[in-house]
Write a protein that holds these residues in place. Structure first.
Motif, PDB file in Angstrom:
ATOM      1  N   LEU A 327       8.344  -5.958   5.699  1.00 57.11           N
ATOM      2  CA  LEU A 327       8.199  -4.806   4.619  1.00 57.11           C
ATOM      3  C   LEU A 327       7.358  -5.056   3.565  1.00 57.11           C
ATOM      4  N   GLN A 328       7.463  -6.372   2.914  1.00 53.93           N
ATOM      5  CA  GLN A 328       6.695  -6.804   1.798  1.00 53.93           C
ATOM      6  C   GLN A 328       5.256  -7.071   2.081  1.00 53.93           C
ATOM      7  N   ASP A 329       4.988  -7.470   3.555  1.00 49.74           N
ATOM      8  CA  ASP A 329       3.637  -7.631   3.723  1.00 49.74           C
ATOM      9  C   ASP A 329       2.851  -6.155   3.841  1.00 49.74           C
ATOM     10  N   ALA A 330       3.519  -5.331   4.327  1.00 48.41           N
ATOM     11  CA  ALA A 330       3.148  -3.718   4.453  1.00 48.41           C
ATOM     12  C   ALA A 330       2.757  -3.316   3.020  1.00 48.41           C
ATOM     13  N   LYS A 331       3.574  -3.843   2.012  1.00 48.38           N
ATOM     14  CA  LYS A 331       3.712  -3.135   0.804  1.00 48.38           C
ATOM     15  C   LYS A 331       2.108  -3.827  -0.029  1.00 48.38           C
ATOM     16  N   LYS A 332       1.909  -5.147   0.324  1.00 42.97           N
ATOM     17  CA  LYS A 332       0.816  -5.746  -0.153  1.00 42.97           C
ATOM     18  C   LYS A 332      -0.603  -4.883   0.420  1.00 42.97           C
ATOM     19  N   LEU A 333      -0.441  -4.777   1.723  1.00 46.51           N
ATOM     20  CA  LEU A 333      -1.622  -4.029   2.270  1.00 46.51           C
ATOM     21  C   LEU A 333      -1.713  -2.405   1.801  1.00 46.51           C
ATOM     22  N   LEU A 334      -0.879  -2.068   1.261  1.00 48.63           N
ATOM     23  CA  LEU A 334      -1.029  -0.695   0.958  1.00 48.63           C
ATOM     24  C   LEU A 334      -0.922  -0.406  -0.601  1.00 48.63           C
ATOM     25  N   GLU A 335      -0.656  -1.339  -1.648  1.00 47.56           N
ATOM     26  CA  GLU A 335      -0.607  -1.070  -2.916  1.00 47.56           C
ATOM     27  C   GLU A 335      -1.899  -1.065  -3.567  1.00 47.56           C
ATOM     28  N   ASP A 336      -1.960  -0.407  -4.648  1.00 51.27           N
ATOM     29  CA  ASP A 336      -3.046  -0.314  -5.706  1.00 51.27           C
ATOM     30  C   ASP A 336      -3.132  -1.269  -6.582  1.00 51.27           C
ATOM     31  N   ASN A 337      -3.950  -1.387  -7.622  1.00 53.52           N
ATOM     32  CA  ASN A 337      -3.875  -2.464  -8.663  1.00 53.52           C
ATOM     33  C   ASN A 337      -2.778  -2.471  -9.542  1.00 53.52           C
ATOM     34  N   ILE A 338      -1.952  -1.474  -9.605  1.00 47.37           N
ATOM     35  CA  ILE A 338      -0.729  -1.351 -10.388  1.00 47.37           C
ATOM     36  C   ILE A 338       0.604  -1.593  -9.673  1.00 47.37           C
ATOM     37  N   GLY A 339       0.389  -1.753  -8.350  1.00 48.96           N
ATOM     38  CA  GLY A 339       1.551  -2.118  -7.400  1.00 48.96           C
ATOM     39  C   GLY A 339       2.127  -0.727  -6.734  1.00 48.96           C
ATOM     40  N   GLU A 340       1.465   0.396  -6.881  1.00 48.80           N
ATOM     41  CA  GLU A 340       1.965   1.540  -6.603  1.00 48.80           C
ATOM     42  C   GLU A 340       1.271   1.900  -5.031  1.00 48.80           C
ATOM     43  N   LEU A 341       1.715   2.866  -4.179  1.00 44.81           N
ATOM     44  CA  LEU A 341       1.200   3.162  -2.850  1.00 44.81           C
ATOM     45  C   LEU A 341      -0.174   3.879  -3.099  1.00 44.81           C
ATOM     46  N   ASP A 342      -1.307   3.228  -2.495  1.00 42.11           N
ATOM     47  CA  ASP A 342      -2.470   3.779  -2.367  1.00 42.11           C
ATOM     48  C   ASP A 342      -2.658   4.619  -1.074  1.00 42.11           C
ATOM     49  N   VAL A 343      -2.789   5.860  -1.234  1.00 41.17           N
ATOM     50  CA  VAL A 343      -2.713   6.994  -0.348  1.00 41.17           C
ATOM     51  C   VAL A 343      -3.835   7.002   0.471  1.00 41.17           C
ATOM     52  N   GLU A 344      -5.079   6.797  -0.330  1.00 41.24           N
ATOM     53  CA  GLU A 344      -6.241   6.572   0.661  1.00 41.24           C
ATOM     54  C   GLU A 344      -6.274   5.470   1.562  1.00 41.24           C
ATOM     55  N   ARG A 345      -5.758   4.393   1.019  1.00 40.55           N
ATOM     56  CA  ARG A 345      -5.623   3.217   1.857  1.00 40.55           C
ATOM     57  C   ARG A 345      -4.594   3.306   2.920  1.00 40.55           C
ATOM     58  N   GLN A 346      -3.436   4.299   2.863  1.00 38.32           N
ATOM     59  CA  GLN A 346      -2.454   4.712   3.691  1.00 38.32           C
ATOM     60  C   GLN A 346      -2.982   5.498   4.740  1.00 38.32           C
ATOM     61  N   VAL A 347      -3.753   6.207   4.464  1.00 34.32           N
ATOM     62  CA  VAL A 347      -4.644   7.014   5.491  1.00 34.32           C
ATOM     63  C   VAL A 347      -5.610   6.361   6.568  1.00 34.32           C
ATOM     64  N   GLU A 348      -6.318   5.388   5.631  1.00 32.38           N
ATOM     65  CA  GLU A 348      -7.143   4.687   6.606  1.00 32.38           C
ATOM     66  C   GLU A 348      -6.503   3.767   7.314  1.00 32.38           C
TER      67      GLU A 348
END
Length: 627
Positions: A327-348
């Protein structure tokens, strides 16, 4: 014994058999006040065999070895450098003598006489180094080097241990390439022809010796911090133990679970999951956990119950780490520069994931599989219960979270607060971290707040009850985590509040409560680093440097966030905020080496230290004009 054996040969075989029985069986019954008495008896028999064989060897081998009282000193060269072949009469006698040198070396090591043990083991190697490797001598060659590897590792001479063990490995590889036939076992030299081991048993024992080589090499590479190599050798060892049916179920299971943690640190989740699934299945071979009633009636059942419960709880903890890290590694993969979910990265990531992961799984399956036909289906069934790929949305993350939570509950059944304080709290901290990781994937702020509230409910009672005098480090960890959790809830409530036109009294009260609760735990943490006379140290220890300065920085921010209609209270809070910002700035000015630890916080503290005085002055003027 066969009738064709000479009386002298029969005597040698009987002495050897008796020595092995004394050393491996009867020694287990030796009294505590004389723990090596059977080993010493075995040694005397081995010495007698050694003397007889040495005389035979000296008569058949025309070399300048010195008199019979001197150790055999043959020049140590590369195997295969001699004109003598391993199956010549002299070579066969040398191999027999080498076996006894090996057993004498092992005997001395087991009775804690390491120098004498080393001498005999080296005699064995020097003696056989004169001959090419063959079916007669390869097993003793490898086992002598294994023992020397263990001996030097015990002396913390890891490089020397590495040399002996790597040579043992290369000897095995060379023999299997050039010959590959089942070699003679050490016992075969002292058995009648009809009593010698079958080819199948010889193969099993030879492969077992090589498995030990790989096992010891895994430890050596770990000590040398060659972790990738250590992991590879450990995996191969576990595979071979299953293949040759030479393992203790619980011991194997714990080793496999431990290996999973290495794979997890490398983000190799398919491999880690396979190790953990295999660990559970193999642990099941140890049998069911005896009931509490059965344990009360029998000491043996009680010990078995304790061991099974403990080992299975330890495997459960490894599963928790698997789910948490995924879960933590997935968070690092998807978070933006303020630690929130980056929707564009999620779709990609969703678009490209499936194809890549399927190819990876096909490529690695054949290389990492554990188990036999009896266990393979059970291992696969366990694997299917949890994903090994990064979750990319809340539903996928929740599925992994639930698996982790089930193992939390299983681990807590054994690691209870009463008797396992540290372990119990660590399990709770992992449970809290699972909620924190899951909350990242939740879009609704109110639901995220509820997840953080669950973290507080599980950690706060323990934090308040725990004696800081005995559990200072744990108390600090809990205090800081609780402060951070309240802080995250405050930030989430702030997001909700900013969407409202006007805040009602209940929302303001709740928001202020979160601020003050966070401040309370940050202050408790900071109090724990003060000197006995209650003063803040001039120089913080490295382990608390960043946490302490971050705590001061966040307290400053929290005081400035508190909502109050009372201007006097606002002024008081702003002054407290300014004081904390200034503390961070002044500490870093006195200790410039601390700047790297809190670069972002320091920059903001410097900025706020300049802005807040102006805000405070404006508030003062407003208060004067209103009066």
């Amino acid at each position: 014994m066969a009738a064709s054996m000479s009386p002298e040969e029969r005597s040698l075989c009987e002495k050897y058999s008796r020595a092995i029985t004394l050393s491996e069986v009867e020694s287990r019954k030796d009294p505590e006040n004389d723990p090596f008495c059977s080993k010493y008896k075995a040694r005397e028999l081995l010495k007698e065999i050694h003397s007889t064989l040495r005389n035979l060897y000296a008569g058949e081998h025309d070399t300048d070895e010195g008199d019979g009282e001197q150790p055999l000193d043959g020049a140590e060269g590369e195997l295969g450098g001699s004109a003598c072949s391993g199956d010549s009469p002299a070579g066969l006698q040398a191999a027999r003598l080498g076996v006894i040198e090996y057993h004498l070396g092992l005997n001395h090591v087991e009775t804690e006489e390491l120098s004498a043990g080393e001498e005999h083991l080296m005699n064995c190697i020097k003696l056989l180094d004169k001959y090419t490797i063959s079916q007669e001598n390869i097993s003793v060659f490898i086992q002598a080097r294994n023992q020397l590897g263990i001996l030097w590792a015990g002396r913390d001479e890891i490089e020397k241990a590495q040399g002996f063990l790597e040579t043992a490995e290369s000897l095995y590889i060379r023999y299997m390439k050039e010959d590959g036939q089942p070699p003679m076992d050490l016992s075969d030299f002292f058995l009648a022809e009809e009593e010698k081991l079958s080819e199948q048993e010889r193969t099993k024992r030879f492969e077992m010796a090589h498995t030990y080589t790989l096992y010891y090499l895994a430890q050596v590479y770990k000590n040398l911090e060659q972790f990738e190599k250590a992991g590879r050798y450990c995996h191969t060892t576990l595979q071979r133990q299953l293949e040759f049916n030479h393992f203790v179920p619980l011991e194997w299971a714990i080793n496999a679970a431990t290996l999973s943690q290495y794979y997890i640190t490398k983000s190799c989740y398919m491999e880690g999951r396979h190790c953990l699934a295999a660990a559970l299945v193999v642990a099941g071979l140890a049998g069911d956990v005896p009931s509490e009633a059965a344990a009360q009636e029998s000491e043996t059942e009680s010990e078995k119950r304790e061991q099974l419960r403990q080992k299975r709880a330890e495997i459960a903890r490894c599963w928790i780490k698997y789910c948490l890290n995924l879960l933590q590694d997935a968070k690092k993969l998807l978070e933006d520069n303020i630690g929130e979910l980056d929707v564009e990265r999620q779709v990609e990531q969703k678009a490209r994931r499936r194809e890549q992961e399927e190819e990876k799984e096909k490529g690695l399956k054949s290389a990492i599989l554990f188990g036999s036909s009896d266990t393979y289906d059970s291992i696969l069934a366990l694997e299917e219960k949890v994903s090994c790929i990064y979750p990319l949305d809340f539903e996928e993350a929740r599925a992994i979270f639930l698996v982790g939570q089930n193992y939390v509950n299983e681990a807590k059944e054994y690691f209870e607060m009463d008797g396992h304080v540290t372990d119990h709290i660590e399990v709770l901290q992992d449970h809290s971290a699972l909620f924190k990781a899951l909350s990242f994937f939740e879009e609704d702020c109110e639901r995220r707040c509820k997840m953080h509230k669950r973290r507080i409910d599980m950690l706060e009672p323990i934090c308040l009850d725990l004696n800081a005098q005995y559990y200072l480090l744990i108390c600090r960890q809990l205090q800081f985590e609780l402060a951070e959790t309240y802080y995250e809830m405050m930030d989430l409530k702030l997001v909700v509040a900013n969407k409202q036109d006007e805040l009602d009294a209940h929302t303001i009260k709740k928001f202020n409560h979160l601020c003050m609760s966070s401040i309370k735990y940050y202050k408790m943490f900071l109090d724990s680093v003060k000197t006995p006379d209650g003063k803040f140290p001039d120089k913080l220890e490295d382990d608390v440097l960043r946490p302490a300065l971050v705590a001061k920085f966040r307290i400053a921010r929290l005081y400035s966030r508190i909502i109050s209609p009372d201007s006097g209270k606002q002024l008081e809070n702003l002054n407290k905020s300014l004081e904390c910002y200034c503390f961070v700035v002044e500490y870093c000015e006195r200790n410039p080496e601390a700047k790297k630890a809190v670069e972002t916080e320091l920059e903001l503290s410097e900025e706020m230290s300049g802005l807040l005085p102006l805000k405070i002055e404006r508030l003062k003027m407003k208060m004067v004009s209103s009066n």
